[in-house]
Design an enzyme around this catalytic site. Structure first.
Site, PDB file in Angstrom:
ATOM      1  N   CYS A 127      32.373 -57.382 -17.169  1.00 15.69           N
ATOM      2  CA  CYS A 127      31.813 -57.927 -16.069  1.00 15.69           C
ATOM      3  C   CYS A 127      31.707 -56.683 -15.068  1.00 15.69           C
ATOM      4  CB  CYS A 127      32.693 -59.023 -15.509  1.00 15.69           C
ATOM      5  SG  CYS A 127      32.306 -59.669 -14.027  1.00 15.69           S
ATOM      6  N   GLN A 139      30.626 -64.148   6.216  1.00 14.33           N
ATOM      7  CA  GLN A 139      31.158 -63.122   5.720  1.00 14.33           C
ATOM      8  C   GLN A 139      31.994 -63.704   4.330  1.00 14.33           C
ATOM      9  OE1 GLN A 139      31.800 -59.821   6.373  1.00 14.33           O
ATOM     10  NE2 GLN A 139      30.763 -59.842   8.362  1.00 14.33           N
ATOM     11  N   ASP A 183      26.717 -54.537  14.009  1.00 14.92           N
ATOM     12  CA  ASP A 183      27.022 -54.854  12.374  1.00 14.92           C
ATOM     13  C   ASP A 183      25.861 -54.852  11.601  1.00 14.92           C
ATOM     14  OD1 ASP A 183      28.601 -55.385   9.954  1.00 14.92           O
ATOM     15  OD2 ASP A 183      28.930 -57.587  10.796  1.00 14.92           O
ATOM     16  N   CYS A 198      29.357 -51.817   6.592  1.00 16.74           N
ATOM     17  CA  CYS A 198      30.186 -51.921   5.014  1.00 16.74           C
ATOM     18  C   CYS A 198      29.753 -50.834   4.612  1.00 16.74           C
ATOM     19  CB  CYS A 198      29.479 -53.223   4.886  1.00 16.74           C
ATOM     20  SG  CYS A 198      27.699 -53.340   5.002  1.00 16.74           S
TER      21      CYS A 198
HETATM   22  C1  LIG Z   1      26.298 -57.034   7.922  1.00 16.73           C
HETATM   23  S1  LIG Z   1      25.337 -58.571   8.340  1.00 16.73           S
HETATM   24  C2  LIG Z   1      26.162 -58.649   9.770  1.00 16.73           C
HETATM   25  C3  LIG Z   1      26.455 -60.314  10.218  1.00 16.73           C
HETATM   26  C4  LIG Z   1      27.337 -60.914  11.156  1.00 16.73           C
HETATM   27  N1  LIG Z   1      27.839 -59.788  11.995  1.00 16.73           N
HETATM   28  C5  LIG Z   1      28.641 -61.499  10.475  1.00 16.73           C
HETATM   29  O1  LIG Z   1      29.709 -60.905  10.609  1.00 16.73           O
HETATM   30  O2  LIG Z   1      28.269 -62.445   9.895  1.00 16.73           O
HETATM   31  C6  LIG Z   1      23.715 -57.840   8.908  1.00 16.73           C
HETATM   32  C7  LIG Z   1      22.823 -58.604   9.408  1.00 16.73           C
HETATM   33  O3  LIG Z   1      21.594 -57.634   9.795  1.00 16.73           O
HETATM   34  C8  LIG Z   1      20.468 -58.629   9.726  1.00 16.73           C
HETATM   35  N2  LIG Z   1      19.483 -57.424   9.827  1.00 16.73           N
HETATM   36  C9  LIG Z   1      19.059 -56.688   8.628  1.00 16.73           C
HETATM   37  N3  LIG Z   1      18.090 -55.814   8.975  1.00 16.73           N
HETATM   38  C10 LIG Z   1      17.800 -56.066  10.443  1.00 16.73           C
HETATM   39  C11 LIG Z   1      16.894 -55.666  11.302  1.00 16.73           C
HETATM   40  N4  LIG Z   1      15.977 -54.628  11.076  1.00 16.73           N
HETATM   41  N5  LIG Z   1      16.797 -56.256  12.618  1.00 16.73           N
HETATM   42  C12 LIG Z   1      17.822 -57.383  12.843  1.00 16.73           C
HETATM   43  N6  LIG Z   1      18.617 -57.892  11.989  1.00 16.73           N
HETATM   44  C13 LIG Z   1      18.517 -57.114  10.776  1.00 16.73           C
HETATM   45  C14 LIG Z   1      20.739 -59.235   8.465  1.00 16.73           C
HETATM   46  O4  LIG Z   1      19.831 -60.297   8.300  1.00 16.73           O
HETATM   47  C15 LIG Z   1      22.024 -59.671   8.570  1.00 16.73           C
HETATM   48  O5  LIG Z   1      22.526 -60.857   9.007  1.00 16.73           O
END
Ligand SMILES: C[S@@+](CC[C@H](N)C(=O)[O-])C[C@H]1O[C@@H](n2cnc3c(N)ncnc32)[C@H](O)[C@@H]1O
Length: 469
Positions: free
Chosen positions: A76, A300, A399, A426
């Site tokens: 896996c 998450q 984030d 991450c």
């Molecule tokens: C790591 S997640 C963070 C989620 C949130 N902070 C949480 O803990 O649930 C990153 C987020 O960034 C958004 N994202 C990615 N690229 C982006 C961009 N260029 N502009 C705005 N948001 C973006 C994604 O859709 C995603 O929801």
């Protein structure tokens, strides 16, 4: 011709999850080995700067070697570090953070906190997606025993085999009754002659099964089918919810497209609630914050550790009651909602419009009226004009996805000059790059890695940046 190197000590673990050795100063990524092993390596790929190979003979085994819990270990694609003792896994995750911050971020780290372990080493995921296939992966044993005629299976994609699925009896990643539901669906399908999806011919009914749960005991099942066979769909779903009365929400998706993604499709409600609810203790005082999770909502994947991650971010941010906070890449507004009670106002920005709608729903659910959400690409939305309309942030929590922040976003942050930036990431490599970009005005004041995904090379890292000029 494959080259063999003998008696090579394994010295490190790479961020990709592969073990690392060095031969005459050249890096070699090694499969089937862990640091501390001494092995013979058969090389199957040679590049200018590195080689790739496989351990074929063990002369010494590492002290950190443990028996993997899962029967599918080695086949896996998930949980690849299961045979490394957990403390040792943490060491390599922490090392990833330190190395990236020092090498790429040019940070002189004295203040890194020891990584926070995950309290749950297994069953920590709140969402799993299983794929149906009419071409499951067969082991040599099965082929020899003549089992190859039973080709239908449901489980995970085999790494490197786009049309093969590893049929899974027991996965240790999600709490019960995740396994029981999947196994029941397989049995029901066998007994009632349901067809399993053929990824090459694009036919077959059952396509994938998503199981989501929350710490409050909610349980959502989403069945994705590739044909609109109303009777068969109704019958199997009825059987599932009858067998598992603990299912609080059930949906199905008819996906007749060539690919599995259903972002553009409308899940159809079958029974129970329209969404499940996750709850977190407020970072201060009594009470809790709730989050609504629909079949398409992002959340998450390790709920308990998400709460820890948010609490660390909250503690780093030191938000005062009169401060304006920006929560960048807010997703479904989870961090924004979590911190809302401590701030004057919170602005969340996120690319995906559907997530922003969830974020607004979450604010309503928690009765917050000091939250505002905007959808769009961060680099286009976060402008001088945006700051002049909505106010410059006192504190930023960011984030971003694995790619990190766009350089323009870092520039806008340098112009907005918040006193603190809490950077949740991450991917320590892009985080370190962005910290370097921000270093003309910000210094790293605190670093806290968190393990959200035991037995994988992934690491989450929270950095507090404070303004120096
Ligand atoms: C790591 S997640 C963070 C989620 C949130 N902070 C949480 O803990 O649930 C990153 C987020 O960034 C958004 N994202 C990615 N690229 C982006 C961009 N260029 N502009 C705005 N948001 C973006 C994604 O859709 C995603 O929801």
């Amino acid at each position: 011709l494959k080259k063999l190197f003998s008696h090579i000590p394994i010295i490190d673990m790479a961020a990709t999850g592969k073990a690392v050795a060095k031969i005459d100063g050249q890096v070699i990524f090694v499969e089937n080995a862990i640091p501390g092993d001494v092995v013979d390596i058969s090389v199957y790929k040679r590049k200018k700067n590195f080689m790739e190979g496989k351990a074929v003979q063990y002369h010494e085994r590492s002290k950190a070697l443990v028996d993997p819990t899962c029967n599918y270990f080695g086949m896996c694609g998930g949980c690849k570090w299961q045979n490394i003792e957990y403390q040792e896994q943490l060491k390599y995750k922490e090392k990833q953070v330190v190395e990236n911050l020092t090498r790429i971020g040019k940070v002189n780290i004295s203040d890194i906190q020891p990584i926070v372990p995950s309290p749950d080493k297994y069953k920590y995921r709140n969402k799993l997606e299983f794929t149906f296939s009419n071409k499951r992966w067969l082991t040599w044993d099965e082929i020899e025993q003549g089992n190859e005629k039973f080709q239908n299976g449901v489980g995970f994609h085999m790494p490197g085999q786009f049309d093969k699925v590893l049929d899974i009896g027991e996965c240790h990643l999600q709490a019960d009754p995740s396994n029981a539901i999947r196994n029941f669906v397989r049995e029901y399908a066998f007994k009632n002659d349901y067809t399993f999806y053929d990824i090459r011919r694009h036919n077959g009914l059952l396509r994938n099964l998503i199981i989501r749960n929350t710490t409050t005991g909610d349980l959502m099942v989403i069945l994705q089918v590739a044909e609109n066979d109303e009777e068969k769909i109704q019958n199997i779903l009825k059987a599932i919810v009858e067998e598992f009365p603990e299912i609080t929400s059930c949906f199905y998706i008819v996906n007749e497209k060539m690919n599995d993604s259903f972002g553009d499709l409308e899940p159809i409600h079958f029974s129970g609630k329209l969404y499940i609810t996750e709850v977190m203790k407020k970072p201060e005082g009594d009470g809790s914050v709730s989050f609504r999770i629909g079949p398409k909502s992002f959340f998450q994947t390790n709920s308990n550790q998400a709460q820890t991650l948010y609490k660390i971010s909250y503690d780093f941010a030191q938000i005062k009651k009169d401060e304006l906070v920006y929560d960048l890449y807010t997703g479904t507004g989870t961090i924004a909602n979590y911190i809302a009670a401590s701030a004057k106002r919170v602005i969340g920005i996120e690319y995906v419009e559907a997530s922003v709608e969830d974020a607004r729903e979450n604010a309503k659910l928690n009765n917050y009226d000091n939250l505002e959400f905007f959808s769009g690409d961060m680099k286009d939305l976060l402008t001088q004009q945006f700051f002049s309309i909505h106010g410059k942030p006192d504190v930023v929590i960011t984030d971003p996805p694995r790619a990190g922040m766009h350089e323009d976003v870092c520039k806008r942050l340098l112009e907005a000059e918040p006193s603190r930036i809490v950077y949740v990431s991450c991917n320590p490599a892009t985080q370190a790059r962005d910290i370097e970009w921000l270093s003309s005005k910000y210094k790293v004041s605190n670093v806290q890695p968190v393990d959200m995904f035991p037995h994988t090379p992934h690491v989450e890292n929270v950095v507090l940046l404070t303004r120096i000029v």
